[in-house]
Design a protein around this motif. Structure first.
Motif, PDB file in Angstrom:
ATOM      1  N   GLU A  37      -6.595  13.869   5.617  1.00 56.50           N
ATOM      2  CA  GLU A  37      -5.895  13.701   4.340  1.00 56.50           C
ATOM      3  C   GLU A  37      -5.976  12.255   3.879  1.00 56.50           C
ATOM      4  O   GLU A  37      -5.779  11.326   4.649  1.00 56.50           O
ATOM      5  CB  GLU A  37      -4.431  14.113   4.486  1.00 56.50           C
ATOM      6  CG  GLU A  37      -4.229  15.573   4.828  1.00 56.50           C
ATOM      7  CD  GLU A  37      -4.700  16.525   3.735  1.00 56.50           C
ATOM      8  OE1 GLU A  37      -4.727  16.122   2.543  1.00 56.50           O
ATOM      9  OE2 GLU A  37      -5.053  17.662   4.067  1.00 56.50           O
ATOM     10  N   ARG A  38      -6.214  12.073   2.608  1.00 60.30           N
ATOM     11  CA  ARG A  38      -6.375  10.736   2.052  1.00 60.30           C
ATOM     12  C   ARG A  38      -5.055  10.115   1.646  1.00 60.30           C
ATOM     13  O   ARG A  38      -4.855   8.918   1.802  1.00 60.30           O
ATOM     14  CB  ARG A  38      -7.309  10.823   0.854  1.00 60.30           C
ATOM     15  CG  ARG A  38      -7.587   9.523   0.223  1.00 60.30           C
ATOM     16  CD  ARG A  38      -8.613   9.679  -0.867  1.00 60.30           C
ATOM     17  NE  ARG A  38      -8.918   8.368  -1.406  1.00 60.30           N
ATOM     18  CZ  ARG A  38      -9.786   8.142  -2.327  1.00 60.30           C
ATOM     19  NH1 ARG A  38     -10.475   9.138  -2.820  1.00 60.30           N
ATOM     20  NH2 ARG A  38      -9.997   6.932  -2.764  1.00 60.30           N
ATOM     21  N   TYR A  39      -4.134  10.907   1.143  1.00 64.64           N
ATOM     22  CA  TYR A  39      -2.882  10.382   0.604  1.00 64.64           C
ATOM     23  C   TYR A  39      -1.748  10.547   1.613  1.00 64.64           C
ATOM     24  O   TYR A  39      -1.662  11.554   2.329  1.00 64.64           O
ATOM     25  CB  TYR A  39      -2.529  11.115  -0.709  1.00 64.64           C
ATOM     26  CG  TYR A  39      -3.597  10.931  -1.758  1.00 64.64           C
ATOM     27  CD1 TYR A  39      -3.772   9.704  -2.384  1.00 64.64           C
ATOM     28  CD2 TYR A  39      -4.436  11.988  -2.098  1.00 64.64           C
ATOM     29  CE1 TYR A  39      -4.767   9.537  -3.330  1.00 64.64           C
ATOM     30  CE2 TYR A  39      -5.422  11.823  -3.051  1.00 64.64           C
ATOM     31  CZ  TYR A  39      -5.587  10.585  -3.663  1.00 64.64           C
ATOM     32  OH  TYR A  39      -6.570  10.421  -4.586  1.00 64.64           O
ATOM     33  N   GLU A  41       1.437  11.149   1.204  1.00 60.62           N
ATOM     34  CA  GLU A  41       2.346  12.273   1.027  1.00 60.62           C
ATOM     35  C   GLU A  41       1.785  13.576   1.595  1.00 60.62           C
ATOM     36  O   GLU A  41       2.531  14.488   1.932  1.00 60.62           O
ATOM     37  CB  GLU A  41       2.725  12.449  -0.449  1.00 60.62           C
ATOM     38  CG  GLU A  41       1.581  12.704  -1.399  1.00 60.62           C
ATOM     39  CD  GLU A  41       0.958  11.424  -1.955  1.00 60.62           C
ATOM     40  OE1 GLU A  41       0.008  11.543  -2.708  1.00 60.62           O
ATOM     41  OE2 GLU A  41       1.423  10.328  -1.628  1.00 60.62           O
ATOM     42  N   ARG A  42       0.500  13.671   1.745  1.00 64.18           N
ATOM     43  CA  ARG A  42      -0.103  14.849   2.351  1.00 64.18           C
ATOM     44  C   ARG A  42      -0.240  14.700   3.875  1.00 64.18           C
ATOM     45  O   ARG A  42      -0.489  15.674   4.577  1.00 64.18           O
ATOM     46  CB  ARG A  42      -1.466  15.113   1.728  1.00 64.18           C
ATOM     47  CG  ARG A  42      -1.300  15.426   0.232  1.00 64.18           C
ATOM     48  CD  ARG A  42      -2.565  15.767  -0.396  1.00 64.18           C
ATOM     49  NE  ARG A  42      -2.821  17.182  -0.156  1.00 64.18           N
ATOM     50  CZ  ARG A  42      -3.900  17.813  -0.572  1.00 64.18           C
ATOM     51  NH1 ARG A  42      -4.820  17.161  -1.227  1.00 64.18           N
ATOM     52  NH2 ARG A  42      -4.071  19.083  -0.320  1.00 64.18           N
ATOM     53  N   GLN A  43      -0.068  13.474   4.375  1.00 69.75           N
ATOM     54  CA  GLN A  43      -0.136  13.228   5.809  1.00 69.75           C
ATOM     55  C   GLN A  43       1.216  13.465   6.498  1.00 69.75           C
ATOM     56  O   GLN A  43       1.268  13.775   7.684  1.00 69.75           O
ATOM     57  CB  GLN A  43      -0.598  11.799   6.087  1.00 69.75           C
ATOM     58  CG  GLN A  43      -2.012  11.523   5.651  1.00 69.75           C
ATOM     59  CD  GLN A  43      -2.387  10.063   5.784  1.00 69.75           C
ATOM     60  OE1 GLN A  43      -1.543   9.226   6.110  1.00 69.75           O
ATOM     61  NE2 GLN A  43      -3.652   9.756   5.541  1.00 69.75           N
ATOM     62  N   PRO A  45       3.493  15.893   6.430  1.00 75.95           N
ATOM     63  CA  PRO A  45       3.746  17.161   7.131  1.00 75.95           C
ATOM     64  C   PRO A  45       3.125  17.209   8.533  1.00 75.95           C
ATOM     65  O   PRO A  45       3.712  17.760   9.460  1.00 75.95           O
ATOM     66  CB  PRO A  45       3.126  18.218   6.215  1.00 75.95           C
ATOM     67  CG  PRO A  45       3.101  17.609   4.871  1.00 75.95           C
ATOM     68  CD  PRO A  45       2.924  16.125   5.102  1.00 75.95           C
ATOM     69  N   TYR A  46       1.946  16.620   8.688  1.00 74.16           N
ATOM     70  CA  TYR A  46       1.317  16.595  10.021  1.00 74.16           C
ATOM     71  C   TYR A  46       2.104  15.704  10.975  1.00 74.16           C
ATOM     72  O   TYR A  46       2.251  16.019  12.155  1.00 74.16           O
ATOM     73  CB  TYR A  46      -0.128  16.106   9.917  1.00 74.16           C
ATOM     74  CG  TYR A  46      -1.019  17.071   9.189  1.00 74.16           C
ATOM     75  CD1 TYR A  46      -1.409  18.263   9.805  1.00 74.16           C
ATOM     76  CD2 TYR A  46      -1.461  16.804   7.900  1.00 74.16           C
ATOM     77  CE1 TYR A  46      -2.228  19.156   9.139  1.00 74.16           C
ATOM     78  CE2 TYR A  46      -2.284  17.699   7.231  1.00 74.16           C
ATOM     79  CZ  TYR A  46      -2.655  18.868   7.850  1.00 74.16           C
ATOM     80  OH  TYR A  46      -3.455  19.751   7.189  1.00 74.16           O
TER      81      TYR A  46
END
Length: 159
Positions: A37-39, A41-43, A45-46
């Motif tokens: 993930e680049r952003y 905010e998308r990282q 959750p992981y």
């Protein structure tokens, strides 16, 4: 002879190793998800679902391993203590000897090759050992051997 404490320590060790392995797998999965993930905010959750619980499992596994190894060491020390010190004189069982009677009374002195102590022949630490040999008076006189604290042989031998 295994004590109950030693038997209960092994599941703790296995649980520790399992927690460490599960934590490592979760951390790898979290890293793999974050790396794709680049952003930020998308990282997140992981990080929240894999990496943080994985790190917590690694810490819990390390604590379980430390506790389990301490329990194994304590059980081994208890076994050695039972073998060396808890050998009660025959009088404690009601065989007629006084409770304060010595553990061994034989006049023959023995030693185990390579050992640092000399014992009475009926000392629980050498009794029944085929490799026990008679004590050399010169070795005792030179200070090469010390008397056994359990059977308390006399300071001088009759050799």
């Amino acid at each position: 002879m295994r004590t109950a404490r030693l038997r209960t320590a092994h599941p703790v060790l296995w649980a520790g190793w399992a927690a460490l392995a599960a934590g490592a797998v979760l951390c790898v999965l979290g890293w793999y998800g974050v790396s794709g993930e680049r952003y930020a905010e998308r990282q997140l959750p992981y990080l929240a679902s894999c990496t943080v619980p994985g790190a917590a499992l690694i810490v819990a596994g390390a604590v379980l391993l430390a506790h389990g190894r301490g329990a194994v060491a304590a059980a081994r020390v208890e076994e050695l203590y039972d073998l060396l010190v808890a050998a009660e004189p025959a009088g404690a069982n009601g065989s007629g000897q006084a409770a304060g009677a010595p553990v061994a009374v034989s006049r023959e002195m023995l030693r185990v090759p390579g050992g640092t102590l000399w014992h009475r022949a009926d000392c629980p630490l050498v009794e029944g050992k085929a490799e026990a040999v008679p004590v050399d008076a010169r070795l005792v006189a030179s200070g090469g051997l010390r008397p056994c604290p359990l059977c308390e042989p006399p300071e001088a031998t009759d050799d």
